[in-house]
Design an enzyme around this catalytic site. Structure first.
Site, PDB file in Angstrom:
ATOM      1  N   CYS B  93       0.910  -1.311   0.070  1.00  0.00           N
ATOM      2  CA  CYS B  93       0.058   0.149  -0.015  1.00  0.00           C
ATOM      3  C   CYS B  93       0.856   1.418   0.015  1.00  0.00           C
ATOM      4  O   CYS B  93       1.609   1.684  -0.883  1.00  0.00           O
ATOM      5  CB  CYS B  93      -1.012  -0.165   1.116  1.00  0.00           C
ATOM      6  SG  CYS B  93      -2.331   0.957   0.954  1.00  0.00           S
ATOM      7  N   HIS B 194      -3.768  -5.397   0.832  1.00  0.00           N
ATOM      8  CA  HIS B 194      -3.413  -6.053   2.294  1.00  0.00           C
ATOM      9  C   HIS B 194      -4.425  -6.858   2.862  1.00  0.00           C
ATOM     10  O   HIS B 194      -5.040  -7.592   2.100  1.00  0.00           O
ATOM     11  CB  HIS B 194      -3.533  -4.675   3.262  1.00  0.00           C
ATOM     12  CG  HIS B 194      -4.956  -3.900   3.212  1.00  0.00           C
ATOM     13  ND1 HIS B 194      -5.251  -2.972   2.413  1.00  0.00           N
ATOM     14  CD2 HIS B 194      -5.954  -4.104   3.714  1.00  0.00           C
ATOM     15  CE1 HIS B 194      -6.327  -2.527   2.469  1.00  0.00           C
ATOM     16  NE2 HIS B 194      -6.938  -3.144   3.160  1.00  0.00           N
TER      17      HIS B 194
END
Lengths: 488, 249
Positions: B93, B194
């Site tokens: 991310c 994630h």
């Protein structure tokens, strides 16, 4: 029957002719369709009843949705009719409980419109106004992200802001965005409105600086501070200069007595404080409520430091609305528990202890409370990923489950994302052989009860929709009333 | 035998349960009798190329990312040199974004990147949120899927010819249109996924451990299989989520 009435409502609503404003006093209206407010309220009650009849749930948002679609300014008008105005409560954690505590304090003296079942978006607030019988004061818990719009429409006379933790990042976005929305709410409040904030939360406490005369509440008992910030701590960095805060005491997550050693940004002075806190395990918590030089002992029947925060929020809000301190204490001590947040449900010769978990900070407190009350040997962990739970389940990895896992001999994981919960336990050091994956909620409940000794208590930690599902199962078996019957 | 790990800015970049990824790497190493040492590297700490076998960098909120970006960018040479020397990297991310050339926010403010991955990221008007499924082939002939959750406004454009981590089977990926997700340079991989990523995709954890051991010992190890029934079950549920409801705005 009910169904026919609903259809009639819709049909007539669309055919009502355009009337001049002078003829509409006391009626809901807008440029598209006009529904007499009285007819609308009756129809809304029918809609709520229908929703219950078809088993769609509590019907706690249906009437609001139905009528708001006919009249987008319905909420604004309903709120204006409240003779004592409206009070709003928002927070990531504890808003349902805080509002329910405030209702206990205020309820004996004023007729409330209160969204007790936790329907806290526009439709839920509207519905609770529609279903209340000639309410005098609106008392609404409000979703953190919905607060700006609801505050703009309701024009509250008091707002209580509790805390901001990371929660459902897939829905709310990042913490800062929610905080910005709250700041705009505070800036847009009516000049006479009261602002109540939790001073222990840096983002929230700072809002008191926007408005003189704000009531700031917080904890002041360093004996109950945690030795260090837990993993999920948010707002660790100074709002002003970005350096780490120093905590004289951190109580729940990042809530506590903070100060930035670089620029001096610190917790504002407390106007309402809890001191002398004594935790009584799972049975409750005692503390001394102190404000404006007055002190009262309070015995809460719900446990944990986080409930002291909820009690302080409710007390401060009630004080802002003019309650006497003795009434505040009496109300807090009458308070049992908000729906599904912390509930003991007898089932035959055993009982369930249900603690709702929905984000890292709340789950950490549930774990802390459970462990403090004597760590259980068995637990059912129920993880769903509906929108109300958060579709992104990564938050379970930010929870410090380890103190709970350390005492468990066996865990039953359930819900739509049971396997993910199982992995959290496994990679948290829990033996894979002691994990039972039972995705179906009813079967998991049966398995948990089967493993519990007679007279024992089965600990269940469900996410929101898993809690609703479990409650439905328990209600179907005749052990609890559906919440919409209880809340009525 | 111990794998030496540098966890970059753990107290700033930890928004999507990044410690879950570390827990998986550490557990799967230990279950095979391999040591696993994690050293936190934060603002101002030294990062010397070759002293670690694996670098991990997670995601943060905008504010935290801005706080560490200049420090990370200043480590660009050290990170590129590490990867050129065979060090494994997992970047997730925000960390994935900041290992590119730059990240430009909605306000036009540009954060410098470390320049490891050949990409640039510009914040878009929409957030790309939802379950995501990738088809990967990190080693020729070995195909596997990755199931995770993405939540980003950043639109990441890979340079022409740059290698993605995988092709998007369901979800948005780097930019919502190219069909690529993540980036790969040598033993370094970056991704928006994630969830955390590794618990339900243990093959990627093992791939990273193998690359880290290869860096350490100079030869690729044979890592034996582990009982992954729970992991596979979680993977299947997550993959089904991506296929049935995929990304949404």
């Amino acid at each position: 029957m009910g169904g026919k009435s609903l259809i009639t409502l819709w049909g007539e609503g669309c055919k009502i002719p355009r009337l001049s404003d002078s003829r509409l006093a006391g009626y809901a209206h807008d440029v598209r369709v006009r529904v007499p407010l009285t007819v609308g309220i009756a129809g809304a009650r029918v809609a709520a009843g229908l929703s219950r009849l078809v088993g769609a749930g509590g019907g706690t948002t249906v009437p609001g949705k139905v009528l708001s679609s006919l009249d987008p300014e319905l909420l604004d008008r309903l709120a204006q009719r409240l003779p004592l105005g409206a009070a709003l409560v928002s927070a990531t954690n504890g808003k349902t409980t805080t509002a329910a505590m405030a209702a206990q304090i205020l309820g004996p003296r004023v007729r409330l419109a209160h969204n007790a079942s936790g329907a806290n978006l526009l439709s839920g607030v509207t519905s609770s106004l529609l279903s209340a019988k000639s309410p005098e004061l609106g008392l609404f818990e409000v979703d953190e992200a919905a607060l700006p719009e609801i505050a703009r429409r309701v024009r509250p006379r008091a707002v209580c802001l509790g805390n901001l933790f990371r929660d459902q990042l897939d829905r709310y976005g990042e913490l800062e965005h929610v905080a910005e929305g709250w700041r705009s709410v505070v800036q847009g409040l009516d000049p006479a409105a009261a602002l109540v904030v939790n001073g222990d939360d840096p983002q929230v406490g700072d809002l008191a600086r926007e408005r003189s005369g704000s009531i700031v509440f917080g904890l002041d008992d360093p004996r109950h501070a945690v030795p260090e910030l837990l993993h999920a701590a948010d707002s660790k960095w100074c709002l002003r200069c970005g350096r780490p805060y120093e905590y004289a005491a951190a109580y729940v997550g990042h809530l506590g007595a903070y100060r930035c050693p670089t620029c001096g940004h610190a917790r504002p002075e407390l106007g309402v404080a809890a001191r002398g806190i004594e935790l009584r395990g799972l049975d409750g918590v005692d503390f001394s409520l102190e404000t404006r030089g007055e002190t009262r002992p309070v015995r809460l029947a719900v446990p944990g430091l986080y409930n002291v925060y909820n009690a302080l929020g409710a007390a401060s809000l009630a004080i802002a609305l003019g309650s006497k301190l003795d009434d505040v204490v009496a109300g807090l001590e009458r308070f049992g528990a908000a729906f599904g947040r912390f509930e003991r449900i007898p089932i035959g010769d055993k009982r369930l202890l249900v603690l709702l978990v929905k984000n890292p900070a709340g789950a950490n407190e549930a774990v802390r409370t459970l462990v403090a009350g004597g760590p259980p040997k068995l637990a059912v962990l129920a993880l769903n990923d509906a929108i109300a739970d958060g579709r992104d389940v990564s938050w379970i990895w930010d929870v410090d489950w380890e103190p709970l896992l350390a005492g468990l001999e066996r865990v039953v994981v359930t819900g739509e994302r049971a396997a993910e919960m199982a992995l959290r336990c496994k990679y948290g050091g829990f033996s894979a052989e002691a994990i039972e994956v039972v995705p179906q909620l009813g079967a998991a409940l049966d398995r948990g009860l089967e493993l519990s000794p007679t007279g024992g208590e089965l600990v269940v930690l469900p996410t929101y929709t898993a809690m609703l599902g479990l409650r439905r199962i328990v209600a179907d078996r005749g052990f609890v009333q559906p919440y919409w019957e209880r809340a009525a | 035998m111990t794998i030496r790990v540098a966890h970059l800015y753990p107290e700033y970049l930890n928004i999507y349960a990044d410690r879950g990824n570390i827990a998986v790497l550490s557990s799967r190493a230990r279950w095979r009798g391999i040591g696993f040492e994690v050293e936190p590297i934060s603002v101002g700490d030294e990062l010397r190329p070759g002293e670690h076998d694996l670098l991990y960098i997670g995601g943060g909120q905008d504010r935290e990312q801005a706080l560490i970006a200049p420090d990370l960018a200043a480590r660009g040479d050290a990170i590129r040199e590490s990867v050129a020397g065979g060090v494994a990297v997992l970047a997730v991310c925000g960390g994935y974004q900041l290992l590119g050339r730059f990240y430009r926010g909605r306000d036009g403010v540009e954060l410098p990147g470390a320049g490891l991955f050949p990409h640039e990221t510009v914040a878009g008007a929409r957030r790309m949120i939802g379950d995501c499924l990738l088809a990967c082939e990190l080693d020729l002939g070995t195909r596997a899927t990755l199931a995770g959750f993405e939540n980003h406004a950043g639109v990441t454009r890979l340079d022409d010819g740059a290698e993605p981590l995988g092709r998007v089977a369901a979800g948005f990926g780097n930019d919502g249109e190219s069909g690529f997700e993540g980036a790969r340079v040598g033993s370094a991989v970056g991704t928006y996924l994630h969830g955390p990523l590794l618990p339900r995709n243990p093959w990627l954890a093992d791939w990273l451990l193998a690359r880290a051991l290869e860096h350490r010992d100079g030869e690729a190890p044979e890592l034996g299989p582990l009982p992954d029934g729970l992991e596979q079950a979680a993977h299947v549920v997550s993959a089904e989520r991506a296929k049935s409801r995929g990304g949404r705005f």
